[in-house]
Scaffold this motif. Structure first.
Motif, PDB file in Angstrom:
ATOM      1  N   SER A   2       8.009  -5.084   6.008  1.00 63.45           N
ATOM      2  CA  SER A   2       7.821  -3.841   5.177  1.00 63.45           C
ATOM      3  C   SER A   2       8.616  -4.221   3.886  1.00 63.45           C
ATOM      4  N   ALA A 253       3.827  -5.058  12.393  1.00 65.08           N
ATOM      5  CA  ALA A 253       3.455  -3.423  12.637  1.00 65.08           C
ATOM      6  C   ALA A 253       2.139  -3.204  12.136  1.00 65.08           C
ATOM      7  N   ALA A 254       1.787  -3.649  10.998  1.00 62.12           N
ATOM      8  CA  ALA A 254       0.357  -3.542  10.182  1.00 62.12           C
ATOM      9  C   ALA A 254      -0.764  -3.857  11.201  1.00 62.12           C
ATOM     10  N   ARG A 256      -0.530  -4.057  14.540  1.00 60.50           N
ATOM     11  CA  ARG A 256      -0.602  -3.067  16.018  1.00 60.50           C
ATOM     12  C   ARG A 256      -0.944  -1.823  15.136  1.00 60.50           C
ATOM     13  N   ARG A 257      -0.910  -1.208  14.080  1.00 63.23           N
ATOM     14  CA  ARG A 257      -1.671  -0.055  13.461  1.00 63.23           C
ATOM     15  C   ARG A 257      -3.067  -0.349  13.581  1.00 63.23           C
ATOM     16  N   THR A 260      -4.930  -0.484  16.672  1.00 64.80           N
ATOM     17  CA  THR A 260      -5.139   0.778  17.315  1.00 64.80           C
ATOM     18  C   THR A 260      -6.268   1.644  16.817  1.00 64.80           C
ATOM     19  N   TRP A 261      -6.323   1.673  15.351  1.00 59.60           N
ATOM     20  CA  TRP A 261      -7.291   2.117  14.775  1.00 59.60           C
ATOM     21  C   TRP A 261      -8.678   1.721  14.792  1.00 59.60           C
TER      22      TRP A 261
END
Length: 432
Positions: A2, A253-254, A256-257, A260-261
């Protein structure tokens, strides 16, 4: 991740990856001509058979262009690497070994003199990759070349669709998208669109390109993929991306997001658009035609039932046009069995297994995720597409995976600077 600034521009832009620890810095980077060589290899693997184009192109002319591109690629690669500095690897070694059963079987001329010509083509193809291996360092430079070149190919497909929709969506192919300017079949277009879409998505997740630049590649590619109605490419894209992103979930983290989406969107699409998706997937085929994979199963059964000598069983009948009885085989493993025998199957399987094993042993990273996507896509497509045993886009995809999995070159220690010479006045020299 990040805290790292995001480079802007299209995925075909410059590679901004940081040099890994222990890797030797490259003062001038990879020469731009290397991208030209990679583009010529892609041009060579486009093939010469396909749909009718708006301006009829003789097959002999197309073959001259594609073979000339391979010769030019080899000459340019040799000019860039006159000292023949190479990076040996399992992929290139196994690919070179694949020439052995190819030459042994082709020497019998059961497939005609064209078999020996194809052996020479495979040798030039492998030789060019050996010369390019000098710049295989686990970076993303070749990924960008891959995306840029195949996006240009898809641009020609889109241009043909705009110029002549009737020629680009012919009834002969059931209204599926074909190349109207260059003879490309729906599976070819679907493959190119799926591969560059998957690689671009991974670049976005790895913050190696911005979303606007990625959308320029992803959106048109998905539209063209949908117009081809290519089920293999679609499944390869979905499964390949799932595995690749799954390899990043624990460290990004990107990722994982996005994962999920993607799951939520897939669930909504499965519920709300089930009928439309089923219609697209079946392509108007009846149950029998769908079960035997559009007639492929009949060709496969006939090929396996054909009598063979012990030599043909071991080394095949020689490199051909990936057909049996005048019909396309459309299966990489059976095509290799037919042309290079059980020896060829063992070598091709070894290529997939070795690349997959190395990818699993590498620590999580964006290059590793891209390699996993390419390896899994080729493995899935091998069931209904031929090409793993000869110079083809699939071997180029695997070569790119091998490039991504290559360890960075060891750092070469710089020589210590020489001590400055002490100035001695003239009067001191005379006094001595």
């Amino acid at each position: 991740m990040s805290g790292k600034p995001m480079p802007s521009g299209l995925p075909g832009g410059p590679d901004t990856a940081v040099t890994p620890p222990g890797a030797a810095p490259r003062p001038a980077g990879t020469p731009k001509t290397v991208g030209t060589v990679w583009g010529l290899l892609i041009l060579n693997t486009l093939g010469s058979a396909g749909a009718k184009t708006i301006v009829p192109l003789p097959r002999s002319l197309i073959q001259v262009v594609t073979m000339g591109a391979l010769v030019a690629a080899f000459v340019l690669a040799l000019a860039l690497n006159l000292r023949l500095r190479i990076r040996p690897g399992a992929f290139l070694f196994l690919l070179t070994l694949l020439l052995v059963p190819s030459v042994i079987s082709s020497a019998h001329l059961e497939s005609g003199f064209g078999a020996l010509f194809r052996c020479g083509r495979l040798a030039l193809f492998a030789g060019t990759l050996w010369l390019l291996s000098r710049w295989w360092d686990g970076g993303l430079t070749f990924v960008r070349h891959h995306i840029r070149m195949y996006f240009a190919v898809l641009g020609s497909v889109a241009a043909g669709l705009v110029i002549s929709p009737g020629a680009a969506l012919p009834e002969l192919y059931g209204g599926r998208l074909v190349g109207a300017l260059w003879p490309l079949t729906p599976p070819q277009i679907g493959q190119y669109a799926a591969v560059i879409t998957g690689l671009t998505v991974l670049l976005v997740l790895g913050r190696r390109t911005d979303r606007a630049g990625a959308a320029v590649v992803i959106v048109p590619s998905l539209v063209l993929l949908a117009l081809t109605h290519t089920r293999t490419a679609t499944l390869g894209l979905l499964i390949g991306l799932t595995l690749a992103i799954g390899s990043l979930v624990m460290t990004s983290a990107a990722a994982r997001r996005f994962f999920t989406w993607a799951v939520l969107c897939a669930a909504v699409a499965a519920v709300g658009f089930a009928s439309a998706l089923q219609t697209w997937f079946l392509r108007g085929q009846n149950q029998e035609n769908f079960t035997n994979l559009t007639g492929r199963a009949k060709v496969w059964d006939a090929l396996l039932a054909a009598p063979r000598t012990a030599t043909e069983e071991a080394f095949g009948v020689g490199l051909g046009d990936k057909s049996f009885g005048g019909l396309p085989i459309d299966n990489s493993w059976l095509a290799v069995y037919n042309e290079q025998g059980l020896t060829g199957i063992a070598l091709v399987a070894a290529i997939i297994i070795v690349l997959g094993g190395v990818a699993l042993l590498r620590p999580p990273s964006l290059p590793r995720a891209c390699a996993i996507f390419l390896i899994s896509y080729c493995a899935i497509a091998s069931y209904t597409e031929a090409g793993l045993g000869d110079a083809s886009p699939y071997l180029l995809h695997l070569a790119l995976a091998a490039c991504l999995l290559a360890a960075p070159a060891a750092a070469t220690p710089l020589p210590a600077p020489a001590a400055p010479r002490r100035h001695v006045p003239r009067w001191a020299k005379e006094r001595r």
